[in-house]
Scaffold this motif. Structure first.
Motif, PDB file in Angstrom:
ATOM      1  N   PRO A  41      34.427 134.135  30.355  1.00  0.00           N
ATOM      2  CA  PRO A  41      34.455 135.092  31.476  1.00  0.00           C
ATOM      3  C   PRO A  41      35.873 135.590  31.735  1.00  0.00           C
ATOM      4  CG  PRO A  41      33.493 132.983  32.146  1.00  0.00           C
ATOM      5  CD  PRO A  41      33.992 132.818  30.755  1.00  0.00           C
ATOM      6  N   LEU A  42      35.972 136.807  32.296  1.00  0.00           N
ATOM      7  CA  LEU A  42      37.281 137.368  32.617  1.00  0.00           C
ATOM      8  C   LEU A  42      38.008 136.464  33.603  1.00  0.00           C
ATOM      9  CD1 LEU A  42      36.645 141.189  33.103  1.00  0.00           C
ATOM     10  CD2 LEU A  42      37.862 140.057  31.251  1.00  0.00           C
ATOM     11  N   GLN A  43      39.285 136.287  33.362  1.00  0.00           N
ATOM     12  CA  GLN A  43      40.083 135.496  34.282  1.00  0.00           C
ATOM     13  C   GLN A  43      40.305 136.292  35.553  1.00  0.00           C
ATOM     14  OE1 GLN A  43      43.626 134.568  32.109  1.00  0.00           O
ATOM     15  NE2 GLN A  43      42.612 133.059  30.851  1.00  0.00           N
ATOM     16  N   GLU A  44      40.366 135.575  36.669  1.00  0.00           N
ATOM     17  CA  GLU A  44      40.593 136.248  37.944  1.00  0.00           C
ATOM     18  C   GLU A  44      42.081 136.469  38.159  1.00  0.00           C
ATOM     19  OE1 GLU A  44      38.621 134.723  41.305  1.00  0.00           O
ATOM     20  OE2 GLU A  44      36.794 134.242  40.210  1.00  0.00           O
ATOM     21  N   LYS A  45      42.396 137.454  38.993  1.00  0.00           N
ATOM     22  CA  LYS A  45      43.787 137.745  39.315  1.00  0.00           C
ATOM     23  C   LYS A  45      44.384 136.518  40.011  1.00  0.00           C
ATOM     24  CE  LYS A  45      44.332 141.759  41.311  1.00  0.00           C
ATOM     25  NZ  LYS A  45      44.658 142.850  42.255  1.00  0.00           N
ATOM     26  N   PRO A  46      45.579 136.091  39.593  1.00  0.00           N
ATOM     27  CA  PRO A  46      46.167 134.894  40.205  1.00  0.00           C
ATOM     28  C   PRO A  46      46.554 135.134  41.657  1.00  0.00           C
ATOM     29  CG  PRO A  46      47.734 135.958  38.761  1.00  0.00           C
ATOM     30  CD  PRO A  46      46.434 136.674  38.587  1.00  0.00           C
ATOM     31  N   GLU A  47      46.477 134.070  42.462  1.00  0.00           N
ATOM     32  CA  GLU A  47      46.935 134.179  43.844  1.00  0.00           C
ATOM     33  C   GLU A  47      48.452 134.143  43.836  1.00  0.00           C
ATOM     34  OE1 GLU A  47      45.229 131.965  46.939  1.00  0.00           O
ATOM     35  OE2 GLU A  47      43.269 131.826  45.968  1.00  0.00           O
ATOM     36  N   LEU A  48      49.052 134.927  44.715  1.00  0.00           N
ATOM     37  CA  LEU A  48      50.504 135.022  44.739  1.00  0.00           C
ATOM     38  C   LEU A  48      51.088 134.207  45.879  1.00  0.00           C
ATOM     39  CD1 LEU A  48      50.939 138.849  44.169  1.00  0.00           C
ATOM     40  CD2 LEU A  48      51.202 137.023  42.505  1.00  0.00           C
ATOM     41  N   SER A  49      52.089 133.403  45.550  1.00  0.00           N
ATOM     42  CA  SER A  49      52.838 132.715  46.594  1.00  0.00           C
ATOM     43  C   SER A  49      54.195 133.398  46.773  1.00  0.00           C
ATOM     44  CB  SER A  49      53.022 131.243  46.249  1.00  0.00           C
ATOM     45  OG  SER A  49      53.697 131.106  45.022  1.00  0.00           O
ATOM     46  N   MET A  50      54.669 134.059  45.698  1.00  0.00           N
ATOM     47  CA  MET A  50      55.884 134.859  45.782  1.00  0.00           C
ATOM     48  C   MET A  50      55.871 135.878  44.662  1.00  0.00           C
ATOM     49  SD  MET A  50      59.068 132.711  44.398  1.00  0.00           S
ATOM     50  CE  MET A  50      58.725 131.027  44.032  1.00  0.00           C
ATOM     51  N   VAL A  51      56.605 136.955  44.867  1.00  0.00           N
ATOM     52  CA  VAL A  51      56.690 138.027  43.882  1.00  0.00           C
ATOM     53  C   VAL A  51      58.146 138.457  43.773  1.00  0.00           C
ATOM     54  CG1 VAL A  51      56.023 140.398  43.356  1.00  0.00           C
ATOM     55  CG2 VAL A  51      54.386 138.867  44.410  1.00  0.00           C
TER      56      VAL A  51
END
Length: 81
Positions: A41-51
């Motif tokens: 299955p397609l991987q989900e967008k990662p959750e961001l803690s910082m950018v």
């Protein structure tokens, strides 16, 4: 691939390692998340803690062009590295 997902093949192992290590890239003003592909299955967008955000300093007087002063100015936006 579906939606806004793309599959890239990077044949050079050194380039591939560098690309995957950074994981978040800015390409033409757009944020791109990079992850190693695995079948299934397609991987989900990662959750961001910082950018990471690049900041251009313009109009800064010369006397403030030192590490401490620029760190203070950049601190208004976030945590400077």
């Amino acid at each position: 691939m579906e939606g806004h997902a793309f599959l890239f093949r990077v044949p050079c192992p050194n380039a591939r390692r560098r690309i995957l290590k950074q994981s978040i890239w800015q390409v033409n003003g757009q944020t791109m998340f990079v992850a190693k592909w695995t079948p299934g299955p397609l991987q989900e967008k990662p959750e961001l803690s910082m950018v990471p955000v690049w900041v251009d300093f313009t109009g800064v007087p010369l006397q403030f062009f030192n590490r401490d002063a620029l760190k203070e100015i950049a601190g208004l936006v976030g945590h400077p590295i």
